[in-house]
Design a protein around this motif. Structure first.
Motif, PDB file in Angstrom:
ATOM      1  N   ALA A  12       0.813  -1.203   0.000  1.00 29.08           N
ATOM      2  CA  ALA A  12       0.000   0.000   0.000  1.00 29.08           C
ATOM      3  C   ALA A  12       0.851   1.259   0.000  1.00 29.08           C
ATOM      4  O   ALA A  12       0.453   2.288   0.487  1.00 29.08           O
ATOM      5  CB  ALA A  12      -0.930   0.005   1.208  1.00 29.08           C
ATOM      6  N   SER A  13       2.038   1.167  -0.502  1.00 30.64           N
ATOM      7  CA  SER A  13       2.945   2.308  -0.459  1.00 30.64           C
ATOM      8  C   SER A  13       2.964   3.047  -1.781  1.00 30.64           C
ATOM      9  O   SER A  13       2.767   2.457  -2.831  1.00 30.64           O
ATOM     10  CB  SER A  13       4.359   1.825  -0.155  1.00 30.64           C
ATOM     11  OG  SER A  13       5.258   2.873  -0.329  1.00 30.64           O
ATOM     12  N   ARG A  14       3.221   4.363  -1.668  1.00 32.62           N
ATOM     13  CA  ARG A  14       3.372   5.132  -2.895  1.00 32.62           C
ATOM     14  C   ARG A  14       4.709   4.811  -3.548  1.00 32.62           C
ATOM     15  O   ARG A  14       4.893   4.967  -4.729  1.00 32.62           O
ATOM     16  CB  ARG A  14       3.299   6.631  -2.590  1.00 32.62           C
ATOM     17  CG  ARG A  14       1.872   7.106  -2.390  1.00 32.62           C
ATOM     18  CD  ARG A  14       1.878   8.570  -2.046  1.00 32.62           C
ATOM     19  NE  ARG A  14       2.489   8.766  -0.747  1.00 32.62           N
ATOM     20  CZ  ARG A  14       2.868   9.949  -0.278  1.00 32.62           C
ATOM     21  NH1 ARG A  14       2.717  11.014  -1.004  1.00 32.62           N
ATOM     22  NH2 ARG A  14       3.401  10.061   0.917  1.00 32.62           N
ATOM     23  N   GLU A  15       5.665   4.391  -2.700  1.00 25.07           N
ATOM     24  CA  GLU A  15       6.976   4.052  -3.252  1.00 25.07           C
ATOM     25  C   GLU A  15       6.941   2.594  -3.669  1.00 25.07           C
ATOM     26  O   GLU A  15       7.406   1.712  -2.968  1.00 25.07           O
ATOM     27  CB  GLU A  15       8.058   4.288  -2.203  1.00 25.07           C
ATOM     28  CG  GLU A  15       8.186   5.745  -1.829  1.00 25.07           C
ATOM     29  CD  GLU A  15       9.014   5.907  -0.568  1.00 25.07           C
ATOM     30  OE1 GLU A  15       8.563   5.474   0.490  1.00 25.07           O
ATOM     31  OE2 GLU A  15      10.118   6.453  -0.668  1.00 25.07           O
ATOM     32  N   VAL A  20       9.804  -3.061   1.138  1.00 25.73           N
ATOM     33  CA  VAL A  20       9.798  -2.993   2.602  1.00 25.73           C
ATOM     34  C   VAL A  20       9.510  -1.560   3.021  1.00 25.73           C
ATOM     35  O   VAL A  20      10.305  -0.904   3.664  1.00 25.73           O
ATOM     36  CB  VAL A  20      11.127  -3.494   3.193  1.00 25.73           C
ATOM     37  CG1 VAL A  20      11.021  -3.622   4.706  1.00 25.73           C
ATOM     38  CG2 VAL A  20      11.492  -4.830   2.608  1.00 25.73           C
ATOM     39  N   SER A  21       8.390  -1.069   2.616  1.00 20.91           N
ATOM     40  CA  SER A  21       8.058   0.306   3.002  1.00 20.91           C
ATOM     41  C   SER A  21       6.656   0.306   3.567  1.00 20.91           C
ATOM     42  O   SER A  21       5.953  -0.693   3.560  1.00 20.91           O
ATOM     43  CB  SER A  21       8.138   1.223   1.794  1.00 20.91           C
ATOM     44  OG  SER A  21       7.145   0.865   0.868  1.00 20.91           O
ATOM     45  N   GLY A  22       6.274   1.464   4.058  1.00 23.28           N
ATOM     46  CA  GLY A  22       4.918   1.627   4.540  1.00 23.28           C
ATOM     47  C   GLY A  22       4.559   0.680   5.674  1.00 23.28           C
ATOM     48  O   GLY A  22       5.376   0.338   6.522  1.00 23.28           O
ATOM     49  N   ILE A  23       3.339   0.238   5.644  1.00 21.92           N
ATOM     50  CA  ILE A  23       2.786  -0.574   6.735  1.00 21.92           C
ATOM     51  C   ILE A  23       3.559  -1.872   6.924  1.00 21.92           C
ATOM     52  O   ILE A  23       3.578  -2.441   8.015  1.00 21.92           O
ATOM     53  CB  ILE A  23       1.293  -0.851   6.448  1.00 21.92           C
ATOM     54  CG1 ILE A  23       0.587  -1.493   7.647  1.00 21.92           C
ATOM     55  CG2 ILE A  23       1.103  -1.724   5.226  1.00 21.92           C
ATOM     56  CD1 ILE A  23       0.175  -0.519   8.689  1.00 21.92           C
ATOM     57  N   THR A  25       6.648  -2.271   7.191  1.00 16.81           N
ATOM     58  CA  THR A  25       7.683  -2.070   8.218  1.00 16.81           C
ATOM     59  C   THR A  25       7.094  -2.324   9.595  1.00 16.81           C
ATOM     60  O   THR A  25       7.698  -3.001  10.441  1.00 16.81           O
ATOM     61  CB  THR A  25       8.232  -0.636   8.145  1.00 16.81           C
ATOM     62  OG1 THR A  25       8.645  -0.384   6.819  1.00 16.81           O
ATOM     63  CG2 THR A  25       9.388  -0.442   9.098  1.00 16.81           C
ATOM     64  N   PHE A  26       5.910  -1.737   9.820  1.00 18.56           N
ATOM     65  CA  PHE A  26       5.217  -1.921  11.101  1.00 18.56           C
ATOM     66  C   PHE A  26       4.970  -3.410  11.341  1.00 18.56           C
ATOM     67  O   PHE A  26       5.252  -3.946  12.418  1.00 18.56           O
ATOM     68  CB  PHE A  26       3.893  -1.154  11.050  1.00 18.56           C
ATOM     69  CG  PHE A  26       3.129  -1.127  12.344  1.00 18.56           C
ATOM     70  CD1 PHE A  26       3.131   0.009  13.144  1.00 18.56           C
ATOM     71  CD2 PHE A  26       2.396  -2.220  12.761  1.00 18.56           C
ATOM     72  CE1 PHE A  26       2.428   0.042  14.329  1.00 18.56           C
ATOM     73  CE2 PHE A  26       1.682  -2.196  13.952  1.00 18.56           C
ATOM     74  CZ  PHE A  26       1.697  -1.061  14.736  1.00 18.56           C
ATOM     75  N   ALA A  29       8.273  -5.467  11.930  1.00 21.50           N
ATOM     76  CA  ALA A  29       8.830  -5.179  13.259  1.00 21.50           C
ATOM     77  C   ALA A  29       8.002  -5.870  14.337  1.00 21.50           C
ATOM     78  O   ALA A  29       8.538  -6.462  15.280  1.00 21.50           O
ATOM     79  CB  ALA A  29       8.874  -3.671  13.495  1.00 21.50           C
ATOM     80  N   VAL A  33       9.090  -9.035  17.089  1.00 18.58           N
ATOM     81  CA  VAL A  33       8.937  -9.051  18.556  1.00 18.58           C
ATOM     82  C   VAL A  33       8.086 -10.243  18.990  1.00 18.58           C
ATOM     83  O   VAL A  33       8.411 -10.930  19.962  1.00 18.58           O
ATOM     84  CB  VAL A  33       8.336  -7.720  19.054  1.00 18.58           C
ATOM     85  CG1 VAL A  33       7.930  -7.819  20.521  1.00 18.58           C
ATOM     86  CG2 VAL A  33       9.351  -6.596  18.896  1.00 18.58           C
TER      87      VAL A  33
END
Lengths: 204, 262
Positions: A12-15, A20-23, A25-26, A29, A33
């Motif tokens: 869902a990223s513009r890039e 590995v961008s946008g959501i 990454t969240f 990560a 954990v």
């Protein structure tokens, strides 16, 4: 294989060139954990196997399974909503999101029933190491679930005015990815807590 | 003056100020941004190593063990906490540099998110400095204080620095939110950094469990609530510093073009 403008966007990223961008990454990560927590659970379980198995056996396996089915079904509805968004079917988007929300709400209800039962029996985080993980994992997952329900509510209201906006598809895909992470976490938590130490009845 | 961005009077006075040259406008920005890594390095040295907080003294130590620690290492702790209180304040100029960059992410929007970041980041100095005072107090008269009092001071320091996490979560989420709304083709803060910032801030919620445990992963010395959470925070400082530093020359260039056009 989809091509051109029909090709699914990544994260869902513009890039679009950066996977590995946008959501994502969240999500990555968060999964790291949780993976550490799962590893911790397995290590501690190996030290106190009898306690972990006895405690796991006291959990309601059927409720855990029901939770799994609820979340996976709700996740499927979000898939249909994203699919509708890609095809520009505005009413279908809202209907599927609404169904996903209503089914997902069942997870919250069942969690309160389950935790209520544990507290009624004086079982808490300090009962033993298994229950420390049980409450920590299900509690952390529940916070993610609440975030997901909030995201579903947001995208439903957002779709009322902005379903045709150029960034809508990216937003609903981001919500979908997040909601699938909530599914995925339960798919991992369920066998770990409910199945691993469960004593299956002997075959007749 | 054909740039529609100039019609917003607040943005006009804040950004387009022909009295200030570009050099004057951006003076000190980089110095403030550099305070992030300086803070981090000094804090690790003073608070962490000299102050014996990396890793923390386990929460299940007895009062007598804690008293022996203070009575043996009081001079290092005094020096470490003095340094922590000094360098902990550098979180403020670092926050200011981010605030200045955030104000220019979308010039025609109100600055409530950047202001929230400024206040949250600035107030983060409070738990950093105040918790250091508790440890410093323990090291000031360790021979005269009761072991239980020393234990209480050490506990109180950790309870404050860990449990006041949400004041740091606010600016972390604010940076992410602001960065995600950037309308530039190439945003000042990449989307992954924004989402990392939001995630890192929210991951501190595990600290909610810290007061309930003296051993295990959720205790103050536990692998989750200490090692993971602090590494996540330190990494956030480095990531945001890097992109703040990278944003400043881009903003300089944008402003120079704007002044030329006007």
């Amino acid at each position: 294989m989809a091509t051109g403008s029909d090709a699914p966007s990544i994260g869902a990223s513009r890039e679009q060139g950066n996977p590995v961008s946008g959501i994502l990454t969240f999500i990555i990560a968060d999964l790291i954990v949780f993976a550490m927590l799962f590893t911790g659970f397995m290590v501690d379980r190996s030290h106190e196997l009898a306690v972990f198995n006895r405690s796991a056996n006291a959990l309601d396996f059927h409720l855990g399974l029901a939770n799994l089915l609820i979340l996976v079904t709700s996740g499927l509805c979000v898939v249909f909503a994203v699919s509708a968004a890609r095809e520009g079917r505005m009413t279908a988007i809202r209907n599927w999101i609404l169904v996903a929300f209503v089914i997902g709400a069942g997870f919250g209800v069942s969690k309160f029933v389950e935790w209520g039962d544990k507290f009624a029996h004086d079982i808490g985080m300090h009962t033993n190491a298994f229950y420390m993980y049980y409450f920590a994992l299900t509690g952390a997952h529940f916070l993610h679930f609440l975030g997901g329900m909030g995201a579903l509510a947001f995208i439903w209201f957002y779709s009322l005015r902005h379903a045709g906006a150029p960034d809508f598809r990216g937003k609903i895909e981001a919500v979908g990815l997040y909601w699938h992470m909530v599914d995925l976490l339960w798919v991992l938590i369920f066998p770990l807590l409910y199945v691993l130490g469960h004593q299956w009845p002997a075959c007749p | 003056m054909n740039d529609p961005r100039m019609f917003n009077t607040e943005a006009y006075f804040r950004y387009y100020n022909p009295v200030l040259t570009n050099e004057a406008y951006f003076r000190y920005w980089r110095a403030c941004a550099a305070m992030g890594p300086v803070f981090l390095a000094a804090f690790l040295l003073c608070w962490g190593m000299l102050g014996y907080n990396i890793p923390p003294i386990p929460a299940d130590w007895t009062a007598d063990q804690m008293a022996a620690h203070f009575r043996t290492h009081y001079n290092e702790i005094r020096a470490g906490m003095g340094g922590a209180m000094l360098f902990g304040c550098l979180y403020l100029p670092w926050t200011l540099a981010i605030y200045k960059v955030m104000q220019l992410i979308n010039r025609n929007e109100n600055d409530i998110v950047s202001t929230l970041q400024m206040w949250g980041g600035a107030l983060t100095v409070v738990p950093l400095v105040t918790s250091s005072v508790f440890w410093l107090t323990g090291a000031y008269r360790p021979e005269e204080l009761e072991p239980k009092t020393l234990q209480m001071l050490y506990d109180q320091g950790w309870l404050l620095i860990d449990m006041f996490y949400f004041i740091t979560t606010i600016p972390m989420v604010a940076i992410g939110m602001a960065g995600l709304t950037d309308k530039r083709e190439k945003p000042l803060f990449p989307r992954w950094a924004c989402w990392y910032s939001i995630w890192a801030g929210l991951s501190f919620l595990f600290e909610l469990l810290m007061p309930f445990f003296k051993t295990g992963l959720f205790a103050r010395q536990g692998w989750l609530n200490f090692w993971v959470e602090f590494v996540v925070w330190f990494a956030y400082i480095l990531v945001i510093t890097y992109f703040t530093m990278k944003a400043i020359p881009r903003l300089e260039k944008e402003r120079a073009e704007l002044l030329d056009r006007a």
